[in-house]
Structures are given as structure tokens and as C-alpha cells.
Design a protein around this motif. Structure first.
Motif, PDB file in Angstrom:
ATOM      1  N   ILE A  12       0.842  -1.201   0.000  1.00  0.00           N
ATOM      2  CA  ILE A  12       0.000   0.000   0.000  1.00  0.00           C
ATOM      3  C   ILE A  12       0.875   1.248   0.000  1.00  0.00           C
ATOM      4  O   ILE A  12       1.783   1.399   0.830  1.00  0.00           O
ATOM      5  CB  ILE A  12      -0.931  -0.006   1.232  1.00  0.00           C
ATOM      6  CG1 ILE A  12      -1.798  -1.272   1.190  1.00  0.00           C
ATOM      7  CG2 ILE A  12      -1.806   1.237   1.260  1.00  0.00           C
ATOM      8  CD1 ILE A  12      -2.502  -1.601   2.486  1.00  0.00           C
ATOM      9  N   TYR A  13       0.620   2.100  -0.999  1.00  0.00           N
ATOM     10  CA  TYR A  13       1.286   3.416  -1.044  1.00  0.00           C
ATOM     11  C   TYR A  13       0.235   4.452  -0.698  1.00  0.00           C
ATOM     12  O   TYR A  13      -0.560   4.838  -1.553  1.00  0.00           O
ATOM     13  CB  TYR A  13       1.847   3.694  -2.437  1.00  0.00           C
ATOM     14  CG  TYR A  13       2.966   2.739  -2.863  1.00  0.00           C
ATOM     15  CD1 TYR A  13       4.204   2.769  -2.237  1.00  0.00           C
ATOM     16  CD2 TYR A  13       2.762   1.838  -3.910  1.00  0.00           C
ATOM     17  CE1 TYR A  13       5.220   1.918  -2.635  1.00  0.00           C
ATOM     18  CE2 TYR A  13       3.780   0.987  -4.316  1.00  0.00           C
ATOM     19  CZ  TYR A  13       5.006   1.031  -3.668  1.00  0.00           C
ATOM     20  OH  TYR A  13       6.008   0.193  -4.059  1.00  0.00           O
ATOM     21  N   GLY A  14       0.204   4.895   0.523  1.00  0.00           N
ATOM     22  CA  GLY A  14      -0.800   5.874   0.940  1.00  0.00           C
ATOM     23  C   GLY A  14      -2.204   5.327   0.737  1.00  0.00           C
ATOM     24  O   GLY A  14      -2.623   4.386   1.392  1.00  0.00           O
ATOM     25  N   SER A  38      -1.042  -2.052 -17.493  1.00  0.00           N
ATOM     26  CA  SER A  38      -0.035  -1.201 -16.862  1.00  0.00           C
ATOM     27  C   SER A  38      -0.567  -0.656 -15.536  1.00  0.00           C
ATOM     28  O   SER A  38      -1.717  -0.238 -15.456  1.00  0.00           O
ATOM     29  CB  SER A  38       0.298  -0.058 -17.825  1.00  0.00           C
ATOM     30  OG  SER A  38       1.422   0.609 -17.395  1.00  0.00           O
ATOM     31  N   GLY A  39       0.222  -0.716 -14.506  1.00  0.00           N
ATOM     32  CA  GLY A  39      -0.187  -0.194 -13.204  1.00  0.00           C
ATOM     33  C   GLY A  39      -0.945  -1.208 -12.370  1.00  0.00           C
ATOM     34  O   GLY A  39      -1.429  -0.886 -11.290  1.00  0.00           O
ATOM     35  N   SER A  40      -1.015  -2.416 -12.828  1.00  0.00           N
ATOM     36  CA  SER A  40      -1.786  -3.412 -12.087  1.00  0.00           C
ATOM     37  C   SER A  40      -0.984  -4.051 -10.955  1.00  0.00           C
ATOM     38  O   SER A  40      -1.502  -4.863 -10.204  1.00  0.00           O
ATOM     39  CB  SER A  40      -2.299  -4.494 -13.044  1.00  0.00           C
ATOM     40  OG  SER A  40      -1.208  -5.107 -13.711  1.00  0.00           O
ATOM     41  N   GLY A  41       0.283  -3.724 -10.839  1.00  0.00           N
ATOM     42  CA  GLY A  41       1.077  -4.200  -9.697  1.00  0.00           C
ATOM     43  C   GLY A  41       2.066  -5.300 -10.019  1.00  0.00           C
ATOM     44  O   GLY A  41       2.642  -5.907  -9.110  1.00  0.00           O
ATOM     45  N   LYS A  42       2.330  -5.512 -11.316  1.00  0.00           N
ATOM     46  CA  LYS A  42       3.230  -6.613 -11.706  1.00  0.00           C
ATOM     47  C   LYS A  42       4.657  -6.377 -11.193  1.00  0.00           C
ATOM     48  O   LYS A  42       5.257  -7.254 -10.563  1.00  0.00           O
ATOM     49  CB  LYS A  42       3.255  -6.764 -13.244  1.00  0.00           C
ATOM     50  CG  LYS A  42       1.873  -6.930 -13.874  1.00  0.00           C
ATOM     51  CD  LYS A  42       1.942  -7.127 -15.370  1.00  0.00           C
ATOM     52  CE  LYS A  42       2.530  -5.946 -16.137  1.00  0.00           C
ATOM     53  NZ  LYS A  42       1.654  -4.743 -16.109  1.00  0.00           N
ATOM     54  N   SER A  43       5.173  -5.186 -11.474  1.00  0.00           N
ATOM     55  CA  SER A  43       6.555  -4.891 -11.052  1.00  0.00           C
ATOM     56  C   SER A  43       6.661  -4.879  -9.537  1.00  0.00           C
ATOM     57  O   SER A  43       7.654  -5.333  -8.960  1.00  0.00           O
ATOM     58  CB  SER A  43       7.014  -3.550 -11.623  1.00  0.00           C
ATOM     59  OG  SER A  43       7.111  -3.641 -13.022  1.00  0.00           O
ATOM     60  N   THR A  44       5.617  -4.355  -8.884  1.00  0.00           N
ATOM     61  CA  THR A  44       5.608  -4.326  -7.419  1.00  0.00           C
ATOM     62  C   THR A  44       5.745  -5.744  -6.875  1.00  0.00           C
ATOM     63  O   THR A  44       6.548  -6.005  -5.961  1.00  0.00           O
ATOM     64  CB  THR A  44       4.304  -3.675  -6.922  1.00  0.00           C
ATOM     65  OG1 THR A  44       4.189  -2.377  -7.500  1.00  0.00           O
ATOM     66  CG2 THR A  44       4.288  -3.581  -5.407  1.00  0.00           C
ATOM     67  N   MET A  45       5.004  -6.662  -7.476  1.00  0.00           N
ATOM     68  CA  MET A  45       5.065  -8.042  -7.024  1.00  0.00           C
ATOM     69  C   MET A  45       6.439  -8.648  -7.290  1.00  0.00           C
ATOM     70  O   MET A  45       7.000  -9.350  -6.437  1.00  0.00           O
ATOM     71  CB  MET A  45       3.987  -8.861  -7.735  1.00  0.00           C
ATOM     72  CG  MET A  45       3.808 -10.231  -7.125  1.00  0.00           C
ATOM     73  SD  MET A  45       2.289 -10.988  -7.672  1.00  0.00           S
ATOM     74  CE  MET A  45       2.850 -11.828  -9.123  1.00  0.00           C
TER      75      MET A  45
ATOM     76  N   LEU B 482      15.260  -0.004 -10.648  1.00  0.00           N
ATOM     77  CA  LEU B 482      14.949  -0.982 -11.691  1.00  0.00           C
ATOM     78  C   LEU B 482      13.501  -0.937 -12.125  1.00  0.00           C
ATOM     79  O   LEU B 482      13.111  -1.580 -13.072  1.00  0.00           O
ATOM     80  CB  LEU B 482      15.292  -2.385 -11.172  1.00  0.00           C
ATOM     81  CG  LEU B 482      16.767  -2.545 -10.827  1.00  0.00           C
ATOM     82  CD1 LEU B 482      17.040  -3.930 -10.305  1.00  0.00           C
ATOM     83  CD2 LEU B 482      17.627  -2.257 -12.045  1.00  0.00           C
ATOM     84  N   LYS B 483      12.696  -0.151 -11.398  1.00  0.00           N
ATOM     85  CA  LYS B 483      11.256  -0.212 -11.653  1.00  0.00           C
ATOM     86  C   LYS B 483      10.899   0.293 -13.037  1.00  0.00           C
ATOM     87  O   LYS B 483       9.785   0.146 -13.490  1.00  0.00           O
ATOM     88  CB  LYS B 483      10.503   0.594 -10.602  1.00  0.00           C
ATOM     89  CG  LYS B 483       9.336  -0.207 -10.042  1.00  0.00           C
ATOM     90  CD  LYS B 483       8.803   0.451  -8.813  1.00  0.00           C
ATOM     91  CE  LYS B 483       7.963  -0.547  -8.043  1.00  0.00           C
ATOM     92  NZ  LYS B 483       7.581  -0.017  -6.742  1.00  0.00           N
ATOM     93  N   GLY B 484      11.824   0.883 -13.714  1.00  0.00           N
ATOM     94  CA  GLY B 484      11.505   1.322 -15.063  1.00  0.00           C
ATOM     95  C   GLY B 484      11.662   2.820 -15.224  1.00  0.00           C
ATOM     96  O   GLY B 484      10.890   3.466 -15.903  1.00  0.00           O
TER      97      GLY B 484
HETATM   98  N1  ADP Z   1       7.228   3.670  -4.902  1.00  0.00           N
HETATM   99  C1  ADP Z   1       5.949   3.880  -5.224  1.00  0.00           C
HETATM  100  N2  ADP Z   1       5.268   4.883  -4.613  1.00  0.00           N
HETATM  101  C2  ADP Z   1       3.959   5.127  -4.930  1.00  0.00           C
HETATM  102  N3  ADP Z   1       3.317   4.421  -5.813  1.00  0.00           N
HETATM  103  C3  ADP Z   1       3.915   3.395  -6.459  1.00  0.00           C
HETATM  104  C4  ADP Z   1       5.294   3.095  -6.198  1.00  0.00           C
HETATM  105  N4  ADP Z   1       5.664   2.025  -6.961  1.00  0.00           N
HETATM  106  C5  ADP Z   1       4.562   1.716  -7.681  1.00  0.00           C
HETATM  107  N5  ADP Z   1       3.516   2.525  -7.400  1.00  0.00           N
HETATM  108  C6  ADP Z   1       2.186   2.474  -7.955  1.00  0.00           C
HETATM  109  O1  ADP Z   1       1.717   1.143  -7.782  1.00  0.00           O
HETATM  110  C7  ADP Z   1       0.972   0.770  -8.891  1.00  0.00           C
HETATM  111  C8  ADP Z   1       1.563  -0.505  -9.459  1.00  0.00           C
HETATM  112  O2  ADP Z   1       2.759  -0.252 -10.107  1.00  0.00           O
HETATM  113  P1  ADP Z   1       3.637  -1.311 -10.846  1.00  0.00           P
HETATM  114  O3  ADP Z   1       3.800  -2.486  -9.961  1.00  0.00           O
HETATM  115  O4  ADP Z   1       4.866  -0.685 -11.333  1.00  0.00           O
HETATM  116  O5  ADP Z   1       2.702  -1.657 -12.092  1.00  0.00           O
HETATM  117  P2  ADP Z   1       3.020  -2.503 -13.404  1.00  0.00           P
HETATM  118  O6  ADP Z   1       4.423  -2.986 -13.294  1.00  0.00           O
HETATM  119  O7  ADP Z   1       2.003  -3.546 -13.394  1.00  0.00           O
HETATM  120  O8  ADP Z   1       2.842  -1.554 -14.535  1.00  0.00           O
HETATM  121  C9  ADP Z   1       1.010   1.903  -9.887  1.00  0.00           C
HETATM  122  O9  ADP Z   1      -0.224   2.646  -9.771  1.00  0.00           O
HETATM  123  C10 ADP Z   1       2.174   2.706  -9.442  1.00  0.00           C
HETATM  124  O10 ADP Z   1       1.978   4.064  -9.738  1.00  0.00           O
END
Ligand code: ADP
Ligand code: MG
Lengths: 225, 485
Positions: A12-14, A38-45, B482-484
Motif C-alpha cells: 500500500i502506497y498511501g 499497466s499499473g496493475s502491480g506486476k513490477s511491485t510483485m 529498476l522499476k523502469g
Molecule cells: N514507490 C511507489 N510509490 C507510490 N506508488 C507506487 C510506487 N511504486 C509503484 N507505485 C504504484 O503502484 C501501482 C503498481 O505499479 P507497478 O507495480 O509498477 O505496475 P506494473 O508494473 O504492473 O505496470 C502503480 O499505480 C504505481 O503508480
């Protein structure tokens, strides 16, 4: 046998829930694709699985260890020992040659071994270009060097975040063939992709939407092409 | 391949293949090290330089006869025997007498001295031309030279006018056997001196005329012309020109002056005659001080002129510290009655003060330069870190621990420090040499210890400068990078 298990993981970001109560389970030796807008949380995971980030809530079991609450020093050790990373941008150290870039990974893991590094480059078809700097390589070639670097330490798990996103057809196929080979050797693969063709190469596809697992699809055709 | 070799390979690759950025860091360390090495060299060398400088900055001990005593060349040599030859830099005797240059109607203080010693005790004397090398040669102070209008190569005469005690009692004048002395203004303001001795009938028994101030072909002849002088013998004073005596042909004004001088003459005892010698000017002296109002001749000439061989003062330059100097002063004062020794305190005391002030200044400048270097290197390394954010993130993602990241940056920094240090030690020596030659007028020898010291200090400075940038580097989050981005 399960290698990776995410139990009720949230990030959770805020106000924003980048991951919202995700439950995933990956077996040893499995090849899984992750899709989603895009933005669905793939990279986060991927960052959480790759020991580069921690979840806000939930448990992440990697090889039976809960990595969700470990200090970053321990995370670094686990990342170094168990995980190989391939990124969308071909991240290379720009002042080191192809073979030196591969050796950097060995250097942090155990011992640099130039012969072994050259062999790994041979596997991705770049033995002749081992002495070239990143600026002298094409995008596809750089990504192949990154794959060689990811597999050099024989990791249990390879994480690839859109590895073919910037590649042409020919290089995409080379990279997919490499993944197939690694899969045969028993390496677990988790590949994030936008490209259905890349997803079809995997055994199973997990689709994320708004930080939640929307559905899972088993690839009936796996291994038949 | 060992880990160490890979470490070195990465560091050298980073430095060699990312040349332009590293060159800036190298340059700032190099310049810092140059100034450091240069200033340290000067710092170490300053006491040596200053010591020599102060010693060479003239006399630090003065010998003078006491009121009852006397100083002569012999007694001076006697006193000097207390010093070892290494300690005694120089000892210059001076005899001060006011001499006249009658042809220019000028008189000025003249010092009889030993020029071979003057060079040693007053090295700051700046001479246009040369020091006198033999007798009948004179060194003229700039002020005097301007007044009388002489240049090296000019000739000039110097006259010793003995002090004459003139009787205040008019009754004494023109009495039998009186010795008379008088003067009067002659041609164009020149003074003519006459002295005479009266016989037992108060008539002139002998006469001597000094008309050097007069035109040599005309009135000047009065000095030597025996026929002119002979007219006065046997005559009683006062005289009138054209009656008892005739004028020297073509020199009426001078002849009148001679007669007037005789008529004005008062009883003088003892009536020594002025003595004149001709000199060749060898050089003009510039010191910026009172010496410019003096003329300098050899002691031998001074003796010939005055007929006396006493000294007024001796200036000594002794290579010893303040304590030793004090001991010597006491020793001399106790041993040699008639001569008092004292320290030229101003120079001896200020030596230590100036020295410590100079060293403090050099120290301060060095500290400031090191601080500036650190800021400069730190800033450059900070830029390097932000430039290499992605690479650092990548390294961490590949498993680099914080320790490895620290080691790599510290390694690069210290490599630069070492290289800059070597550069700085060599350039710094050149810098110190230039400063030393220009400021102190002497060269310095290369201190072999300077190289390792400069290299080590540069490496330490580079390492310290890297601390903050390294903290930044370690804090970089691999995930974000690395997040892009
Ligand atoms: N460090 C961060 N601070 C705030 N929001 C973030 C951060 N990293 C990712 N997000 C948000 O989390 C959501 C998921 O991002 P991300 O995992 O990069 O998506 P994906 O890789 O699927 O495109 C996005 O809405 C992104 O803006
Ligand atoms: Mg992404």
C-alpha cells in the motif's frame, strides 16, 4: 513442491493499493507468466519476490523462508544466492565489457571465473562479442547478456520483468528458447509480460488487475509446439 | 580469477573508460596535492630559509667602545676569537668621520670600513657598479651621489678637516708665536682656508693655503703657488691686497679671499691642516635607509686622511640562537674592558616571531586548501554517484552488499587519491621551488619523504571526501532504480 508462496500480500502506497490481498503459489521448476494492464502491480510483485521490496501486509515464503519481514541485509543474501534477474531495460554496467558484466554477478555471488562467464555468453550466442562494451551491442544482444548474467550463478528462480518488451521478433525467440532450456534444466521462471505470445510459452498465466489476481489460466498447449 | 583482481579490474575500467568525469576528480585531487606538497615543502623549509635569511639580514651583535675605552682593528680581532669560524658569518668595522668635498661645497658622513665584511653583514646592500676593491676607491650612497652628481667611474676628492679649537679670547690673536687659522669666501662661494704661524715679532713665519674649492686653473693655484705664498712671509697682519701682497694673476677674487682669511684668522690650537685624497667612485649604494646618505671608503684610506686608526663600531653577524648570543654578549663585556657588546635586538627577536607567524600562515593556507580539495572531490564524487545511480542499483540487485558498494567507491576514490598524490608531490616540488627561488632567492632540495606523505595524505583526503557520496550510494534502493525509470 512449492518454491514460492504469497499469502494475503498487500503493498500500500498511501491510498493506493498496488497489491491487494494477493495469494499466489509457484512450484519448484514451474514456468509462470504474469500479465495485466499497466499499473496493475506486476513490477511491485516482482520486486517483493525478488527481495528488493517488502510487502505492507502478508507473508512471502521463498523456499520455506518468510522473506516479508527480513532485514535488507538478509534479503540481499537471499537475492544473491537464489535469484537471477532480467529487466525490461537492458541494465548493464556501461563501462564493463559483456563478459565483465557477467563476471560482476559471479563476483558478488562467489568467485569470478572468466571461462565460465564466456561459456554462459556462448549459451546466448555472444561468445564472439564478449569483449564488446554495451554501447557496441544492439538492444537484443544486451538483453541476451543480461540473461547470461542471470543464469551464471545457477539460481533456483529467474525473475524477468518484460524481458522482451523492447526486442524484435528474432531476439524475442532467442530469449524464449533460452527460457525453455532453463525450464528443462529445472529452473523456476516467473516472467512478466504484455505479450500473449510470450505468455503462451509458459505453463501457467496469472492475470493481475488493480493489484488483485483476476484469474489464472493453465496453458493446455505447453510443450506441444 | 580472484575476487581482488576482479575488484581492481572493475575499478580501473571505471576510471579508464569513464575518463572525462574521473579526470575532474583527479584534477581536483592533483591540484590539492600539488598545493599541499608545495606548502608542506615550504613549511618545512621556511625555518631553514628564514634562518639563513635573518642571519643574512645583517648584524645581530654590535661592538662599541665604552666612554673610556677604545676599539681598534687589533682589539676587534681579539674579541672575535671567542667565536668559532662557523658561527662568525661576518664582522664589519666602521669608523665614521664627516668629510668634505670642497669642490662641491658639500660634506657628508663617510665610513671607513672593510668591504669584504660589509657583503656578509649587510647582504641587503644593493650596489650599482661594484664595491671598492682597493684603496682610493669610494662607494657612494644614492642620496650623496645625487647631491654631488657622481656615477660609477667618476672621480671625487675627500677632505678631512681636523677639528680646530679656536681661541675665544681676541687678545690671543696675533700675539708672537700664535698659530692662526681662518677662512673666507672666494670665487663663486667656495671657501678658502688659510693657516699661518707667527714668529716672535708676531710676523708671519709660515703660511699654508687651501684653495681646493677654487677653479683649478685660476684660484686653485693658490694652494700650490710658492711665489704667491712667499709674499706673506715676514709681514704683519692685517694686510691689504695690492699693497703688502699682490694678487695671483687671473685670480683676484681668490687672492682677496686668502688675505681676508688671514685678516679674520683667530688663534687655533693645534692647527692641523686639512688632508685631501682623490677617489674613484666604483659604485652607488641603495639600501632604502640612512646608509644612502653616506660614502664608504677603505679603513686604510680613512687612516691616511685622519691619521688615526680607531674604530667607532663593529657590526657582527653571528649564527647562533638568542640564548647563545646573550652568553657571548656577557663574555665579551666581561673580558674586554673598554668594549661593550650588545644585541641588535630588533632582528634577533623578530626572527622567531616572524617565523612562527609565517608557519602559522602556511599551516592555515594548507588547511584551507585541503578543505577546499575535500569539498571539490566530495562534490565530484557526489555527481558521480548520482550519475551512476542505475549502475549502483543494478549492482545491488545483482547481490552487492553495502560493504561491496562502499569498497568499490572507496577503492576508486583512493586510487584517484594515490594518482593525484603522485602527481601533486612532483608538481608541488616544482611549485615550492618556484616560490622559494622567487621569495627566498634560494633553491630547495627534494625531500624523498614528501612522495609517500603526499600520496598517503591525498588518499586519506580522497577517502574522507568519499564518505558522504558513499552514504548516498549505499542508500540507493535497487527496486526504485529498476522499476523502469
Ligand atoms: N514507490 C511507489 N510509490 C507510490 N506508488 C507506487 C510506487 N511504486 C509503484 N507505485 C504504484 O503502484 C501501482 C503498481 O505499479 P507497478 O507495480 O509498477 O505496475 P506494473 O508494473 O504492473 O505496470 C502503480 O499505480 C504505481 O503508480
Ligand atoms: Mg512494470
Amino acid at each position: 513442491m512449492s518454491l514460492l508462496e504469497l499469502k494475503n500480500v498487500s503493498k500500500i502506497y498511501g491510498e493506493l493499493k498496488a497489491l491487494d490481498n494477493v495469494n499466489i503459489h509457484v512450484d519448484q521448476g514451474e514456468w509462470v507468466a504474469i500479465m495485466g494492464p499497466s499499473g496493475s502491480g506486476k513490477s511491485t510483485m516482482m520486486n517483493i519476490i525478488g527481495c528488493m521490496d517488502k510487502p505492507t501486509k502478508g507473508e512471502v515464503l521463498l523456499d520455506g523462508t518468510d522473506i516479508s519481514k527480513l532485514p535488507s541485509k538478509r534479503l540481499t543474501d537471499i537475492r544473491r544466492d537464489k535469484i537471477g534477474l532480467v529487466f525490461q531495460q537492458f541494465h548493464m554496467v556501461n563501462y564493463l565489457t559483456a563478459v565483465e558484466n557477467v563476471m560482476v554477478s559471479q563476483y558478488y555471488h562467489s568467485m569470478p571465473d572468466e571461462e565460465e562467464a564466456l561459456e554462459a555468453l556462448g549459451r546466448v550466442g555472444l561468445r564472439e562479442r564478449a569483449r564488446h562494451l554495451p554501447s557496441q551491442l544492439s538492444g537484443g544482444e544486451q538483453q541476451r547478456v543480461c540473461v547470461a548474467r542471470a543464469l551464471i550463478n545457477h539460481p533456483e528462480l529467474i525473475l524477468a520483468d518484460e524481458p522482451t518488451g523492447n526486442l524484435d521478433e528474432a531476439n524475442e525467440n532467442i530469449v524464449l528458447d533460452l527460457f525453455a532450456q532453463l525450464h528443462k534444466e529445472g529452473t523456476t521462471l516467473i516472467v512478466v509480460t504484455h505479450d500473449p505470445e510470450v505468455a503462451e510459452a509458459a505453463q501457467r498465466t496469472i492475470v493481475l488487475e488493480h493489484g488483485r489476481v483476476a484469474r489464472e489460466v493453465i496453458n493446455e498447449n505447453f510443450g506441444k509446439q | 580469477m580472484t575476487k581482488r583482481r576482479m575488484f581492481l579490474r572493475m575499478i580501473t575500467a571505471s576510471l579508464l573508460r569513464r575518463r572525462s568525469r574521473m579526470l575532474i576528480a583527479l584534477l581536483s585531487i592533483g591540484i590539492g596535492a600539488t598545493i599541499l606538497a608545495g606548502l608542506v615543502t615550504i613549511y618545512v623549509d621556511v625555518p631553514r630559509q628564514m634562518g639563513a635569511q635573518f642571519r643574512s639580514y645583517g648584524a645581530n651583535m654590535i661592538l662599541q667602545p665604552t666612554e673610556a675605552g677604545a676599539l681598534t682593528e687589533e682589539s676587534l680581532q681579539d674579541i672575535l676569537s671567542v667565536f668559532s669560524p662557523e658561527e662568525l658569518v661576518g664582522a664589519t668595522p666602521y669608523r665614521y668621520v664627516r668629510l668634505d668635498m670642497t669642490s662641491r661645497q658639500q660634506s657628508f658622513n663617510t665610513a671607513g670600513t672593510d668591504f669584504s665584511q660589509v657583503v656578509k653583514t649587510s647582504p641587503y646592500f644593493s650596489v650599482e657598479g661594484a664595491y671598492p676593491a682597493s684603496t682610493r676607491e669610494v662607494l657612494v650612497g644614492k642620496e650623496v651621489a645625487e647631491t654631488i652628481g657622481v656615477k660609477p667611474g667618476s672621480t671625487m676628492e675627500l677632505t678631512y678637516q681636523p677639528s680646530v679649537s679656536i681661541s675665544n679670547n681676541p687678545q690671543d690673536d696675533r700675539t708672537p708665536g700664535a698659530q692662526l687659522s681662518g677662512s673666507a669666501e672666494g670665487w663663486s662661494g667656495g671657501i678658502v682656508y688659510v693657516s699661518a704661524v707667527l714668529d716672535d715679532q708676531a710676523k708671519i713665519a709660515s703660511i699654508q693655503i687651501d684653495a681646493h674649492s677654487q677653479t683649478p686653473e685660476f684660484g686653485g693655484r693658490a694652494t700650490e703657488d710658492e711665489e704667491f705664498a712667499a709674499q706673506f712671509i715676514g709681514k704683519a697682519l692685517p694686510l691689504t691686497l695690492g699693497q703688502e701682497v699682490d694678487a695671483l694673476s687671473g685670480a683676484t677674487v681668490t687672492s682677496t679671499a686668502v688675505v681676508d682669511a688671514l685678516n679674520n684668522a683667530r688663534k687655533a690650537t693645534p692647527a692641523a691642516l686639512p688632508h685631501t685624497l682623490n677617489f674613484t667612485v666604483t659604485g652607488i649604494l641603495t639600501t632604502g635607509g640612512k646608509e644612502e646618505g653616506f660614502a664608504f671608503i677603505s679603513l686604510a684610506d680613512m687612516e691616511s686622511l685622519t691619521g688615526e686608526s680607531k674604530l667607532d663600531v663593529a657590526e657582527l653577524s653571528i649564527s647562533a640562537n638568542a640564548e647563545q648570543l646573550d652568553t657571548y654578549v656577557n663574555e665579551i663585556t666581561e673580558k674586554n674592558q673598554g668594549v661593550a657588546a650588545k644585541l641588535a635586538k630588533r632582528v634577533a627577536k623578530s626572527e622567531a616571531a616572524v617565523l612562527s607567524k609565517l608557519q602559522a600562515l602556511v599551516f592555515l593556507v594548507t588547511a584551507v586548501v585541503l578543505l577546499l580539495t575535500m569539498i571539490c572531490v566530495s562534490t565530484t564524487m557526489m555527481a558521480v554517484v548520482s550519475e551512476r545511480r542505475r549502475e549502483i542499483g543494478l549492482r545491488k540487485a545483482l547481490g552487492a552488499s553495502d560493504g561491496s558498494i562502499r569498497a568499490e567507491f572507496l577503492g576508486e576514490g583512493m586510487f584517484l587519491g594515490g594518482l593525484g598524490g603522485i602527481m601533486g608531490a612532483l608538481l608541488g616540488f616544482v611549485f615550492a621551488q618556484v616560490v622559494s627561488v622567487n621569495v627566498f632567492g634560494s633553491s630547495i632540495t627534494f625531500q624523498p619523504l614528501l612522495l609517500p606523505i603526499t600520496v598517503i595524505v591525498s588518499m586519506i583526503i580522497a577517502a574522507v571526501s568519499c564518505l558522504l557520496p558513499i552514504k548516498r550510494a549505499v542508500a540507493i534502493d535497487p527496486a526504485l532504480v529498476l522499476k523502469g525509470e
